[in-house]
Design a protein around this motif. Structure first.
Motif, PDB file in Angstrom:
ATOM      1  N   MET A   1      39.624  41.042  29.092  1.00 11.80           N
ATOM      2  CA  MET A   1      38.475  40.354  29.674  1.00 11.80           C
ATOM      3  C   MET A   1      38.763  40.034  31.148  1.00 11.80           C
ATOM      4  O   MET A   1      39.880  39.653  31.499  1.00 11.80           O
ATOM      5  N   ALA A   2      37.786  40.197  32.014  1.00 11.89           N
ATOM      6  CA  ALA A   2      37.952  39.924  33.439  1.00 11.89           C
ATOM      7  C   ALA A   2      38.403  38.488  33.661  1.00 11.89           C
ATOM      8  O   ALA A   2      37.915  37.562  33.031  1.00 11.89           O
ATOM      9  N   GLY A   3      39.353  38.335  34.551  1.00 11.07           N
ATOM     10  CA  GLY A   3      39.865  37.014  34.893  1.00 11.07           C
ATOM     11  C   GLY A   3      41.043  36.577  34.062  1.00 11.07           C
ATOM     12  O   GLY A   3      41.786  35.686  34.449  1.00 11.07           O
ATOM     13  N   GLU A   4      41.240  37.210  32.900  1.00 12.77           N
ATOM     14  CA  GLU A   4      42.335  36.831  31.999  1.00 12.77           C
ATOM     15  C   GLU A   4      43.625  37.540  32.410  1.00 12.77           C
ATOM     16  O   GLU A   4      43.606  38.738  32.701  1.00 12.77           O
ATOM     17  N   PRO A   5      44.755  36.827  32.413  1.00 18.00           N
ATOM     18  CA  PRO A   5      46.031  37.486  32.736  1.00 18.00           C
ATOM     19  C   PRO A   5      46.313  38.632  31.773  1.00 18.00           C
ATOM     20  O   PRO A   5      45.972  38.565  30.595  1.00 18.00           O
ATOM     21  N   GLN A   6      46.933  39.666  32.296  1.00 16.09           N
ATOM     22  CA  GLN A   6      47.291  40.833  31.497  1.00 16.09           C
ATOM     23  C   GLN A   6      48.819  40.892  31.383  1.00 16.09           C
ATOM     24  O   GLN A   6      49.519  40.845  32.395  1.00 16.09           O
ATOM     25  N   ALA A   7      49.329  41.019  30.184  1.00 16.43           N
ATOM     26  CA  ALA A   7      50.771  41.007  29.942  1.00 16.43           C
ATOM     27  C   ALA A   7      51.491  42.142  30.649  1.00 16.43           C
ATOM     28  O   ALA A   7      52.621  41.976  31.115  1.00 16.43           O
ATOM     29  N   ASP A   8      50.840  43.311  30.778  1.00 15.44           N
ATOM     30  CA  ASP A   8      51.509  44.476  31.345  1.00 15.44           C
ATOM     31  C   ASP A   8      51.166  44.732  32.814  1.00 15.44           C
ATOM     32  O   ASP A   8      51.525  45.765  33.359  1.00 15.44           O
ATOM     33  N   ALA A  55      38.291  46.022  43.094  1.00 18.33           N
ATOM     34  CA  ALA A  55      37.414  45.275  43.994  1.00 18.33           C
ATOM     35  C   ALA A  55      35.989  45.165  43.456  1.00 18.33           C
ATOM     36  O   ALA A  55      35.345  44.121  43.595  1.00 18.33           O
ATOM     37  N   ALA A  56      35.497  46.220  42.819  1.00 20.32           N
ATOM     38  CA  ALA A  56      34.136  46.185  42.280  1.00 20.32           C
ATOM     39  C   ALA A  56      34.031  45.170  41.143  1.00 20.32           C
ATOM     40  O   ALA A  56      33.063  44.400  41.072  1.00 20.32           O
ATOM     41  N   ASP A  57      35.017  45.160  40.258  1.00 21.25           N
ATOM     42  CA  ASP A  57      35.047  44.189  39.161  1.00 21.25           C
ATOM     43  C   ASP A  57      35.127  42.771  39.715  1.00 21.25           C
ATOM     44  O   ASP A  57      34.410  41.873  39.275  1.00 21.25           O
ATOM     45  N   LEU A  58      35.987  42.567  40.697  1.00 21.74           N
ATOM     46  CA  LEU A  58      36.129  41.249  41.321  1.00 21.74           C
ATOM     47  C   LEU A  58      34.813  40.800  41.958  1.00 21.74           C
ATOM     48  O   LEU A  58      34.367  39.670  41.739  1.00 21.74           O
ATOM     49  N   ALA A  59      34.188  41.683  42.713  1.00 27.38           N
ATOM     50  CA  ALA A  59      32.945  41.325  43.412  1.00 27.38           C
ATOM     51  C   ALA A  59      31.816  40.984  42.452  1.00 27.38           C
ATOM     52  O   ALA A  59      31.068  40.032  42.679  1.00 27.38           O
ATOM     53  N   SER A  60      31.704  41.741  41.361  1.00 26.36           N
ATOM     54  CA  SER A  60      30.603  41.476  40.429  1.00 26.36           C
ATOM     55  C   SER A  60      30.892  40.276  39.534  1.00 26.36           C
ATOM     56  O   SER A  60      29.963  39.580  39.138  1.00 26.36           O
ATOM     57  N   SER A  61      32.149  40.017  39.251  1.00 24.12           N
ATOM     58  CA  SER A  61      32.497  38.930  38.334  1.00 24.12           C
ATOM     59  C   SER A  61      32.766  37.600  39.022  1.00 24.12           C
ATOM     60  O   SER A  61      32.519  36.542  38.442  1.00 24.12           O
ATOM     61  N   ALA A  62      33.303  37.645  40.245  1.00 27.61           N
ATOM     62  CA  ALA A  62      33.746  36.407  40.909  1.00 27.61           C
ATOM     63  C   ALA A  62      33.581  36.513  42.424  1.00 27.61           C
ATOM     64  O   ALA A  62      34.567  36.553  43.165  1.00 27.61           O
TER      65      ALA A  62
END
Length: 119
Positions: A1-8, A55-62
């Motif tokens: 999910m966007a914004g959630e830390p990713q273990a890898d 960048a696209a995910d960041l711009a649309s989500s936050a």
């Protein structure tokens, strides 16, 4: 999910302090650190602490977080004394554009002539 830390995710690991990095600036939402393979005398990565794929995910989500990243990139440029001579902020989005770590990040480049087009 966007914004959630990713273990890898390498950059999530840097944010958590699990992987060392040469930090330049840190705020509540953004981390800036030196690129391990600099392409200019000043080459700093500015990342949101929250994980967004590109960048696209960041711009649309936050969108406010995009502003935080850009503001901190400007602060880094001022601290590195590249604000008066010029600098470049680059977001590579997708493997075909050269993105190798899939956590949104801006490259702040300066300290030498940066002709266009790059390459």
């Amino acid at each position: 999910m966007a914004g959630e830390p990713q273990a890898d995710c390498l950059f999530c690991k840097i944010v958590r302090g699990e992987v060392p990095a040469t930090l330049v600036r840190e705020t509540e939402t953004v981390l800036a650190f030196r690129d391990i393979n600099p392409q200019a005398p000043t080459h700093v990565l500015v990342i949101p602490k929250a994980h967004y794929r590109d960048a696209a995910d960041l711009a649309s989500s936050a969108p406010q977080l995009v502003a935080d990243v850009l503001r901190e990139a400007g602060e880094v440029a001022a601290e590195e004394k590249t604000d008066s001579t010029g600098y470049r902020i680059v977001f590579n989005t997708g493997a075909g554009a050269g993105q190798t770590v899939f956590h949104a990040h801006a490259h702040l480049l300066g300290g030498r002539g940066l002709e266009w087009p790059p390459g």
